[in-house]
Motif scaffolding. Structure first.
Motif, mmCIF file in Angstrom:
data_model
loop_
_atom_site.group_PDB
_atom_site.id
_atom_site.type_symbol
_atom_site.label_atom_id
_atom_site.label_comp_id
_atom_site.label_asym_id
_atom_site.label_seq_id
_atom_site.Cartn_x
_atom_site.Cartn_y
_atom_site.Cartn_z
ATOM 1 N N GLU A 61 0.828 -1.213 0.000
ATOM 2 C CA GLU A 61 0.000 0.000 0.000
ATOM 3 C C GLU A 61 0.859 1.258 0.000
ATOM 4 O O GLU A 61 0.566 2.236 -0.719
ATOM 5 N N MET B 137 -7.245 -7.727 0.937
ATOM 6 C CA MET B 137 -6.223 -8.182 -0.023
ATOM 7 C C MET B 137 -5.429 -9.327 0.584
ATOM 8 O O MET B 137 -5.124 -9.314 1.778
ATOM 9 N N GLY C 8 -5.384 -1.646 -0.171
ATOM 10 C CA GLY C 8 -5.445 -2.882 -0.940
ATOM 11 C C GLY C 8 -6.765 -3.592 -0.692
ATOM 12 O O GLY C 8 -7.200 -3.725 0.459
ATOM 13 N N MET D 22 -7.292 -2.100 -5.554
ATOM 14 C CA MET D 22 -6.822 -1.032 -4.668
ATOM 15 C C MET D 22 -7.702 0.197 -4.833
ATOM 16 O O MET D 22 -8.147 0.493 -5.945
ATOM 17 N N ALA E 61 -0.087 -9.263 -2.397
ATOM 18 C CA ALA E 61 0.620 -8.010 -2.099
ATOM 19 C C ALA E 61 2.123 -8.192 -2.287
ATOM 20 O O ALA E 61 2.811 -7.309 -2.816
#
Ligand SMILES: *Cc1c(COP(=O)(O)O)cnc(C)c1O
Length: 369
Positions: free
Chosen positions: A42, A231, A56, A196, A236
């Protein structure tokens, strides 16, 4: 020579080892949803997009939906958007219970035509939802000017446009919120699903963060009804690695676009094929879309020669059976309808070679000559 529309395995060959190391680190950490991998991504993504906050979420679709939910949009409300985009744009508006109000596109860029927005505003309008289609920003200066005059929030569907710029700002940084997708085929693709929301508004960011986790404000206390829009940490981690390569890949996509233009010009085909128009300085070419009156025949001819190509999108929203209740009819948005009849997306990705680009243009030339 067969040319694929997209080949994700070529990308994996270049960065696979780095991706695998990042995934193993998450696997060993035991932290699989949220946590440091998501927070790290992020932060990097917010810096990349030039915004204060990036949150996210589970997909691009959920990024649009949660942004509309954060604005409290629902039954009786109207959201102005384009009739010509991937289904999620209008689908999310309808899922909130609000009415999608369509405004025709600019035939050069395929993005919503700002000139049509003001006449579509009513007392029920609650937001404007432009899409940065194919990797080029909608005319955000014009849209923001209208939005601020009417005090309306703008949510950008930036699913196809990470890194695209217009007037010195990046996609996701123009409106109240930007919604991004990390579906594997997008310019920045996860190894699964991801999305996002970006914003410069701290309160809006807090609301999105709560809604992502069932609207929970403190442990098992729910002020609002949200959902599970979190997320995955593995996604990620993969996205954090890939984000470091995104600018290189974008430069390659722009090279592909420039090479197509040169090949089409050299082959003398530009009288019969309309090439993409760059309205703003940083087009990130999520798709390379050409236009011709003989689109359907060309599609068949290219597929016979194993040249990857696809139609984005064959049916505008106002012609979709599921939106029949909106009361639109064929002919209401002529530019969107023409685009759906005449456009064709050609292969574009970072690893596409100049020889493959020449092959695609040769195949088009053989058909048209
Ligand atoms: C891909 C896409 C979405 C949806 O994203 P998902 O991650 O597939 O849910 C929304 N809008 C546009 C314009 C898209 O291209």
């Amino acid at each position: 020579m067969a040319v694929p529309l997209l080949d994700l395995k070529r990308q994996y060959q270049t960065i696979g080892a780095e991706l695998e190391a990042a995934l193993i680190e998450v696997a060993r950490s035991g932290l699989y949803t949220g946590g440091p991998a998501v927070e790290g991504f992020e932060q990097a993504a917010a810096a990349y997009c030039g915004v204060e906050h990036a949150i996210g979420v589970s997909s691009g679709t959920d990024a649009i939906l949660i942004s509309l939910m954060a604005l409290g949009i629902g039954a009786g409300d109207e959201v102005i958007t384009t009739p010509y985009s991937f289904f999620a744009t209008a689908g999310c508006v309808r899922r909130t219970g609000a009415k999608a109000v369509f405004v025709d596109i600019d035939p050069q860029t395929y993005n919503i035509d700002p000139a049509g927005i003001e006449p579509a505003i009513t007392e029920n309008t609650k937001a404007i939802l432009p899409v940065h289609l194919y990797g080029q920003c909608a005319d955000m200066e014009a849209i923001n000017e209208i939005a601020s005059r009417h005090n309306l929030p703008v949510i950008e569907d930036a699913a196809q446009a990470i890194g695209a710029e217009c007037a010195g700002l990046r996609a996701g940084g123009f409106g109240l919120a930007g919604a991004f997708s990390f579906y594997p085929t997008k310019n920045l693709g996860a190894m699964g699903e991801g999305g996002m929301v970006t914003t410069n508004d701290a309160d809006f960011a807090d609301t999105v963060r709560r809604l992502r986790n069932h609207g929970m404000s403190a442990q098992y206390r729910h002020e609002q009804i949200g959902g599970n829009f979190r997320m995955h940490a593995l996604q990620a981690a993969a996205l954090t690695v890939k984000l470091r390569y995104l600018d290189d890949w974008t430069v390659r996509r722009q090279h592909v676009a420039a090479t197509y233009r040169r090949c089409f010009e050299e082959a003398g085909l530009t009288d019969r094929v309309t090439l993409p128009v760059e309205q703003f300085e940083r087009h990130v070419y999520h798709q390379y879309v050409i236009r011709t009156e003989r689109r359907d025949e060309l599609l068949t001819a290219l597929r016979e020669q194993q040249i990857g190509c696809n139609i984005f999108y064959p049916l505008s929203f106002h012609e979709q059976p599921c939106f029949a209740d909106l009361g639109y009819k064929k002919g209401d948005f002529p530019q969107a309808e023409l685009a759906s009849e005449q456009t064709l997306a050609l292969p574009v990705f970072a690893e596409l070679t100049d020889a493959e680009i020449a092959e695609v243009v040769d195949a088009i030339g053989r058909f048209l000559d």
